[in-house]
Design a protein around this motif. Structure first.
Motif, PDB file in Angstrom:
ATOM      1  N   ASP A 149       0.822  -1.223   0.000  1.00 44.99           N
ATOM      2  CA  ASP A 149       0.000   0.000   0.000  1.00 44.99           C
ATOM      3  C   ASP A 149       0.850   1.265   0.000  1.00 44.99           C
ATOM      4  O   ASP A 149       0.606   2.196  -0.785  1.00 44.99           O
ATOM      5  CB  ASP A 149      -0.928   0.023   1.210  1.00 44.99           C
ATOM      6  CG  ASP A 149      -2.146  -0.884   1.048  1.00 44.99           C
ATOM      7  OD1 ASP A 149      -2.346  -1.426  -0.061  1.00 44.99           O
ATOM      8  OD2 ASP A 149      -2.899  -1.045   2.040  1.00 44.99           O
ATOM      9  N   ARG A 150       1.821   1.327   0.879  1.00 45.10           N
ATOM     10  CA  ARG A 150       2.622   2.554   0.992  1.00 45.10           C
ATOM     11  C   ARG A 150       3.545   2.741  -0.205  1.00 45.10           C
ATOM     12  O   ARG A 150       3.800   3.878  -0.623  1.00 45.10           O
ATOM     13  CB  ARG A 150       3.416   2.548   2.300  1.00 45.10           C
ATOM     14  CG  ARG A 150       2.506   2.636   3.531  1.00 45.10           C
ATOM     15  CD  ARG A 150       3.280   2.738   4.831  1.00 45.10           C
ATOM     16  NE  ARG A 150       2.382   2.790   5.976  1.00 45.10           N
ATOM     17  CZ  ARG A 150       2.782   2.908   7.240  1.00 45.10           C
ATOM     18  NH1 ARG A 150       4.085   2.968   7.509  1.00 45.10           N
ATOM     19  NH2 ARG A 150       1.911   2.946   8.221  1.00 45.10           N
ATOM     20  N   LEU A 151       4.036   1.642  -0.752  1.00 44.99           N
ATOM     21  CA  LEU A 151       4.854   1.756  -1.963  1.00 44.99           C
ATOM     22  C   LEU A 151       4.018   2.271  -3.123  1.00 44.99           C
ATOM     23  O   LEU A 151       4.458   3.163  -3.867  1.00 44.99           O
ATOM     24  CB  LEU A 151       5.461   0.401  -2.326  1.00 44.99           C
ATOM     25  CG  LEU A 151       6.278   0.356  -3.625  1.00 44.99           C
ATOM     26  CD1 LEU A 151       7.444   1.337  -3.577  1.00 44.99           C
ATOM     27  CD2 LEU A 151       6.768  -1.062  -3.905  1.00 44.99           C
ATOM     28  N   VAL A 152       2.810   1.752  -3.279  1.00 50.89           N
ATOM     29  CA  VAL A 152       1.919   2.220  -4.343  1.00 50.89           C
ATOM     30  C   VAL A 152       1.609   3.696  -4.141  1.00 50.89           C
ATOM     31  O   VAL A 152       1.606   4.482  -5.105  1.00 50.89           O
ATOM     32  CB  VAL A 152       0.621   1.385  -4.369  1.00 50.89           C
ATOM     33  CG1 VAL A 152      -0.392   1.990  -5.333  1.00 50.89           C
ATOM     34  CG2 VAL A 152       0.931  -0.056  -4.767  1.00 50.89           C
ATOM     35  N   GLY A 153       1.377   4.093  -2.897  1.00 47.35           N
ATOM     36  CA  GLY A 153       1.140   5.506  -2.614  1.00 47.35           C
ATOM     37  C   GLY A 153       2.333   6.370  -2.987  1.00 47.35           C
ATOM     38  O   GLY A 153       2.177   7.472  -3.527  1.00 47.35           O
ATOM     39  N   PHE A 154       3.541   5.866  -2.711  1.00 49.61           N
ATOM     40  CA  PHE A 154       4.737   6.628  -3.082  1.00 49.61           C
ATOM     41  C   PHE A 154       4.898   6.729  -4.592  1.00 49.61           C
ATOM     42  O   PHE A 154       5.284   7.782  -5.118  1.00 49.61           O
ATOM     43  CB  PHE A 154       5.986   6.003  -2.469  1.00 49.61           C
ATOM     44  CG  PHE A 154       7.243   6.730  -2.846  1.00 49.61           C
ATOM     45  CD1 PHE A 154       7.559   7.947  -2.265  1.00 49.61           C
ATOM     46  CD2 PHE A 154       8.091   6.229  -3.822  1.00 49.61           C
ATOM     47  CE1 PHE A 154       8.698   8.646  -2.632  1.00 49.61           C
ATOM     48  CE2 PHE A 154       9.228   6.917  -4.202  1.00 49.61           C
ATOM     49  CZ  PHE A 154       9.536   8.130  -3.595  1.00 49.61           C
ATOM     50  N   LEU A 155       4.599   5.648  -5.309  1.00 48.35           N
ATOM     51  CA  LEU A 155       4.683   5.698  -6.770  1.00 48.35           C
ATOM     52  C   LEU A 155       3.702   6.723  -7.334  1.00 48.35           C
ATOM     53  O   LEU A 155       4.027   7.463  -8.274  1.00 48.35           O
ATOM     54  CB  LEU A 155       4.411   4.312  -7.366  1.00 48.35           C
ATOM     55  CG  LEU A 155       5.408   3.212  -7.010  1.00 48.35           C
ATOM     56  CD1 LEU A 155       4.974   1.892  -7.639  1.00 48.35           C
ATOM     57  CD2 LEU A 155       6.816   3.587  -7.451  1.00 48.35           C
ATOM     58  N   ASP A 156       2.511   6.777  -6.758  1.00 46.50           N
ATOM     59  CA  ASP A 156       1.540   7.785  -7.182  1.00 46.50           C
ATOM     60  C   ASP A 156       2.059   9.188  -6.870  1.00 46.50           C
ATOM     61  O   ASP A 156       1.869  10.120  -7.660  1.00 46.50           O
ATOM     62  CB  ASP A 156       0.197   7.553  -6.482  1.00 46.50           C
ATOM     63  CG  ASP A 156      -0.498   6.285  -6.968  1.00 46.50           C
ATOM     64  OD1 ASP A 156      -0.180   5.817  -8.079  1.00 46.50           O
ATOM     65  OD2 ASP A 156      -1.363   5.771  -6.229  1.00 46.50           O
ATOM     66  N   HIS A 157       2.722   9.328  -5.721  1.00 47.11           N
ATOM     67  CA  HIS A 157       3.320  10.617  -5.352  1.00 47.11           C
ATOM     68  C   HIS A 157       4.417  11.010  -6.342  1.00 47.11           C
ATOM     69  O   HIS A 157       4.488  12.171  -6.780  1.00 47.11           O
ATOM     70  CB  HIS A 157       3.899  10.515  -3.940  1.00 47.11           C
ATOM     71  CG  HIS A 157       4.710  11.699  -3.518  1.00 47.11           C
ATOM     72  ND1 HIS A 157       4.166  12.956  -3.298  1.00 47.11           N
ATOM     73  CD2 HIS A 157       6.051  11.827  -3.277  1.00 47.11           C
ATOM     74  CE1 HIS A 157       5.135  13.797  -2.932  1.00 47.11           C
ATOM     75  NE2 HIS A 157       6.275  13.142  -2.924  1.00 47.11           N
ATOM     76  N   ALA A 158       5.270  10.046  -6.725  1.00 46.35           N
ATOM     77  CA  ALA A 158       6.329  10.319  -7.692  1.00 46.35           C
ATOM     78  C   ALA A 158       5.751  10.775  -9.030  1.00 46.35           C
ATOM     79  O   ALA A 158       6.302  11.665  -9.692  1.00 46.35           O
ATOM     80  CB  ALA A 158       7.208   9.086  -7.886  1.00 46.35           C
ATOM     81  N   ALA A 159       4.619  10.168  -9.419  1.00 50.28           N
ATOM     82  CA  ALA A 159       3.962  10.588 -10.661  1.00 50.28           C
ATOM     83  C   ALA A 159       3.362  11.975 -10.513  1.00 50.28           C
ATOM     84  O   ALA A 159       3.473  12.818 -11.416  1.00 50.28           O
ATOM     85  CB  ALA A 159       2.890   9.577 -11.049  1.00 50.28           C
ATOM     86  N   ALA A 160       2.742  12.246  -9.362  1.00 53.08           N
ATOM     87  CA  ALA A 160       2.140  13.563  -9.124  1.00 53.08           C
ATOM     88  C   ALA A 160       3.202  14.659  -9.116  1.00 53.08           C
ATOM     89  O   ALA A 160       2.940  15.791  -9.544  1.00 53.08           O
ATOM     90  CB  ALA A 160       1.371  13.559  -7.805  1.00 53.08           C
ATOM     91  N   GLU A 161       4.411  14.321  -8.635  1.00 51.46           N
ATOM     92  CA  GLU A 161       5.510  15.287  -8.589  1.00 51.46           C
ATOM     93  C   GLU A 161       6.277  15.353  -9.908  1.00 51.46           C
ATOM     94  O   GLU A 161       7.293  16.032 -10.014  1.00 51.46           O
ATOM     95  CB  GLU A 161       6.458  14.936  -7.440  1.00 51.46           C
ATOM     96  CG  GLU A 161       5.835  15.113  -6.063  1.00 51.46           C
ATOM     97  CD  GLU A 161       5.391  16.545  -5.807  1.00 51.46           C
ATOM     98  OE1 GLU A 161       6.210  17.471  -6.013  1.00 51.46           O
ATOM     99  OE2 GLU A 161       4.216  16.737  -5.421  1.00 51.46           O
ATOM    100  N   GLU A 162       5.813  14.601 -10.921  1.00 50.02           N
ATOM    101  CA  GLU A 162       6.333  14.643 -12.291  1.00 50.02           C
ATOM    102  C   GLU A 162       7.762  14.129 -12.423  1.00 50.02           C
ATOM    103  O   GLU A 162       8.543  14.587 -13.256  1.00 50.02           O
ATOM    104  CB  GLU A 162       6.191  16.053 -12.877  1.00 50.02           C
ATOM    105  CG  GLU A 162       4.740  16.521 -12.920  1.00 50.02           C
ATOM    106  CD  GLU A 162       4.563  17.901 -13.536  1.00 50.02           C
ATOM    107  OE1 GLU A 162       5.581  18.519 -13.937  1.00 50.02           O
ATOM    108  OE2 GLU A 162       3.410  18.353 -13.592  1.00 50.02           O
ATOM    109  N   PHE A 163       8.096  13.129 -11.582  1.00 47.00           N
ATOM    110  CA  PHE A 163       9.338  12.398 -11.772  1.00 47.00           C
ATOM    111  C   PHE A 163       9.095  11.083 -12.503  1.00 47.00           C
ATOM    112  O   PHE A 163      10.031  10.477 -13.031  1.00 47.00           O
ATOM    113  CB  PHE A 163      10.019  12.129 -10.432  1.00 47.00           C
ATOM    114  CG  PHE A 163      10.700  13.348  -9.861  1.00 47.00           C
ATOM    115  CD1 PHE A 163      11.944  13.756 -10.327  1.00 47.00           C
ATOM    116  CD2 PHE A 163      10.086  14.107  -8.878  1.00 47.00           C
ATOM    117  CE1 PHE A 163      12.563  14.890  -9.824  1.00 47.00           C
ATOM    118  CE2 PHE A 163      10.699  15.237  -8.360  1.00 47.00           C
ATOM    119  CZ  PHE A 163      11.940  15.634  -8.837  1.00 47.00           C
ATOM    120  N   VAL A 164       7.876  10.605 -12.487  1.00 49.87           N
ATOM    121  CA  VAL A 164       7.465   9.415 -13.232  1.00 49.87           C
ATOM    122  C   VAL A 164       6.271   9.812 -14.089  1.00 49.87           C
ATOM    123  O   VAL A 164       5.311  10.398 -13.577  1.00 49.87           O
ATOM    124  CB  VAL A 164       7.058   8.265 -12.288  1.00 49.87           C
ATOM    125  CG1 VAL A 164       6.550   7.072 -13.088  1.00 49.87           C
ATOM    126  CG2 VAL A 164       8.235   7.854 -11.402  1.00 49.87           C
TER     127      VAL A 164
END
Length: 202
Positions: A149-164
């Motif tokens: 769960d927390r890893l998926v949340g971080f991946l979504d955060h990375a996408a929101a911050e435009e690194f992914v």
């Protein structure tokens, strides 16, 4: 580099997972459920070759049900990870790098069950290769008992911050149900990935 990678029929699945069993029985339960779903679809297991932890659980269940289990283990870990003696095939490699390359070559898709640092590194590496267009195979997480769960949340955060980029974030298929995960793998079609888009290639 492939400009338009294509999907591959899912005949062999590489499963990354821990050589420990973890704190919750739900993790081993998820490994067995994934094995059952794989055998029902005649999907061969490719994994790290150990007889212990979640690795041993998924292999044991595959074999118990009459499926095929192929292990790939480096010589240096033959004793530490207690190589499984009852596999359909066991490949012993000279290095970790050779292990990962052979596992990738033998598999048509990649999924991570709960595991530790090695599991994270392995699934992120093959995801990176997919992002770069080196292969068109599906990558995913079996999110047993909310482990990721927390890893998926971080991946979504990375996408929101435009690194992914969103198209690359969406390459990682996440599901808590192994049957649904395999169905999504079977339907997976890789996006066209530019050779260089800048900012998120590593």
């Amino acid at each position: 580099m492939n400009d338009s990678p294509t999907s591959t029929p899912l005949r062999s699945l590489c499963v990354y997972c821990g050589s420990a069993s973890g704190r919750q029985p739900a993790y081993a339960d998820a490994a067995r459920a994934l094995a059952q779903a794989m055998v029902a679809r005649d999907i061969r297991l490719v994994y790290g070759g150990a007889s212990v932890g979640i690795m041993g659980t998924v292999a044991d269940e595959i074999l118990r049900l009459g499926g095929e289990a192929v292990g790939v283990i480096p010589q240096a870990l033959m004793r530490k990870e207690l190589a499984h003696a009852g596999l359909t095939e066991l490949h012993v490699t000279p290095s970790m790098h050779a292990r990962k390359m052979l596992m990738a070559e033998l598999a048509d898709g990649f999924v991570a069950l709960p595991g530790g640092i090695g599991t994270f590194e392995e699934i992120f590496e093959v995801w990176t290769w997919a992002q770069l267009g080196f292969h068109g195979k599906p990558c995913g997480l079996l999110n047993a008992a909310g482990y990721y769960d927390r890893l998926v949340g971080f991946l979504d955060h990375a996408a929101a911050e435009e690194f992914v980029r969103p198209v690359h974030r969406e390459m990682v298929i996440v599901d808590s149900d192994p049957v649904a995960l395999l169905q999504r793998f079977a339907a997976y079609r890789p996006p066209a990935v530019p050779k260089w888009v800048g900012g998120d290639e590593t």
